[in-house]
Design a protein around this motif. Structure first.
Motif, short mmCIF file in Angstrom:
data_model
loop_
_atom_site.label_atom_id
_atom_site.label_comp_id
_atom_site.label_asym_id
_atom_site.label_seq_id
_atom_site.Cartn_x
_atom_site.Cartn_y
_atom_site.Cartn_z
N SER A 196 -27.92 66.61 -65.80
CA SER A 196 -28.35 65.98 -66.95
C SER A 196 -29.64 66.43 -67.52
CB SER A 196 -28.51 64.37 -66.69
OG SER A 196 -29.60 64.06 -65.75
N ALA A 197 -29.91 65.93 -68.62
CA ALA A 197 -31.29 66.56 -69.22
C ALA A 197 -32.57 66.14 -68.19
CB ALA A 197 -31.78 66.05 -70.58
N GLU A 198 -32.48 64.96 -67.77
CA GLU A 198 -33.31 64.37 -66.82
C GLU A 198 -33.52 65.46 -65.67
OE1 GLU A 198 -35.03 60.57 -64.48
OE2 GLU A 198 -33.12 60.51 -65.26
N GLU A 199 -32.36 65.57 -65.19
CA GLU A 199 -32.48 66.36 -63.79
C GLU A 199 -32.95 67.83 -64.30
OE1 GLU A 199 -28.78 64.01 -61.77
OE2 GLU A 199 -28.37 65.69 -63.00
N ASP A 244 -35.30 68.64 -65.99
CA ASP A 244 -36.75 68.58 -65.98
C ASP A 244 -37.48 68.53 -64.53
OD1 ASP A 244 -37.51 68.86 -68.83
OD2 ASP A 244 -37.29 66.70 -69.21
N HIS A 245 -36.53 68.57 -63.64
CA HIS A 245 -37.05 68.66 -62.35
C HIS A 245 -36.58 69.71 -61.61
CE1 HIS A 245 -37.48 64.31 -63.37
NE2 HIS A 245 -38.50 64.35 -62.51
N TRP A 256 -34.08 68.17 -56.52
CA TRP A 256 -34.83 66.70 -57.07
C TRP A 256 -33.55 65.59 -56.95
CZ3 TRP A 256 -33.98 63.51 -61.38
CH2 TRP A 256 -34.81 62.55 -61.59
N ARG A 257 -32.72 66.13 -57.63
CA ARG A 257 -31.76 65.01 -57.93
C ARG A 257 -30.75 64.77 -56.56
NH1 ARG A 257 -26.28 67.32 -61.02
NH2 ARG A 257 -26.07 69.35 -59.94
#
Length: 288
Positions: free
Chosen positions: A96-99, A101-102, A106-107
């Motif tokens: 995803s877009a949030e993932e 960004d890491h 991270w996920r």
């Protein structure tokens, strides 16, 4: 069953194109294999019960494969007897877009199994050295230029080895399965999904696009396995053309790993035993 021929625990020892995806090592009776699988499911349930009660170790099982190799079916059939309270299945899709960004690990960290539990990753952080490598995705992941310089993939293999060493040293045993299917068998299964309306939902036109990169994926899998196979976190290459044999073999490997961990029910102290006797006496003295 002798599981040693399927284990890859040292680097640069796996030749993906020399591996027979249809091998069954003398097993020809599907009914007998089904009976053995049922026995193995029961044995795994016994081991999991002790594993959960002991609450010390954790087990992370990773499934990687080309499309239609049978990951979902293997998880469904092999894990069917386990207590859901101690098992968590996580499927990793496109980030995803949030993932994005890491960092790419991270996920997955939030989904690592807790002590006493079994975590199952349907696809995993290995997508970052498989799909991302085949499609050259790091250039689109907003990484700083310094992280793209040099041999990015060599660094990622090293990072994954280090991560899995970290997990092992913190009580999480990692078992990695590569369900290896032939191109001909994949074609057969794709056609079944197209021709059977009940299976249409499993098929996407993007599956054909990815199939067009077959050789690239074979190279990516071979390199990833050879670079990340270690004694602490071995790969198991599962011949996946025969689903019934693949599921039996997976169950055998998991039983061996759980038996090696040798989970035990927690010991009861003399004080606890005395308390149990008092509780029993109190219950038996009760009047209905």
């Amino acid at each position: 069953m002798d599981i040693r021929p399927y284990r890859v625990s040292r680097r640069d020892s796996f030749d993906i194109r020399a591996f027979d995806t249809a091998r069954t090592d003398g097993f020809h009776d599907k009914e007998e294999a089904a009976r053995q699988l049922r026995d193995n499911v029961r044995r795994m349930a016994e081991l999991q019960d002790r594993f959960y009660a002991q609450d010390r170790e954790a087990l992370l099982i990773i499934f990687q494969a080309m499309d239609s190799a049978g990951k979902d079916g293997a998880i469904k059939h092999v894990m069917s007897g386990l207590n859901p309270q101690g098992v968590q299945v996580t499927s990793f899709k496109q980030p995803s877009a949030e993932e994005l960004d890491h960092d790419y690990l991270w996920r997955v960290v939030a989904h690592l199994p807790e002590r006493g539990s079994i975590g199952i990753f349907n696809r995993s952080y290995y997508e970052e050295v498989l799909v991302s490598k085949v499609h050259d995705l790091p250039a689109t992941q907003k990484l700083p230029a310094r992280c793209l310089d040099g041999d990015l993939w060599k660094r990622r293999y090293r990072q994954i080895r280090d991560f899995e060493t970290y997990l092992d040293e913190n009580g999480i045993t990692v078992v990695k399965f590569f369900l290896h299917i032939s191109k001909g068998e994949q074609k057969k299964r794709f056609l079944e999904r197209i021709d059977n309306e009940a299976k249409n939902w499993k098929f996407s036109s993007s599956d054909i696009t990815e199939r067009g990169r077959w050789e690239d994926y074979q190279d990516a899998y071979e390199r990833a396995i050879n670079e990340t196979a270690t004694k602490a976190a071995p790969w198991y290459i599962i011949p996946a053309d025969k689903k019934w044999y693949a599921r039996l073999l997976i169950s055998e490997i998991l039983i061996r790993r759980l038996e090696k961990l040798d989970p035990q029910y927690p010991a009861v102290s003399p004080e606890q035993k005395a308390a149990l006797k008092r509780c029993r006496r109190q219950l038996t003295d009760e009047k209905d």
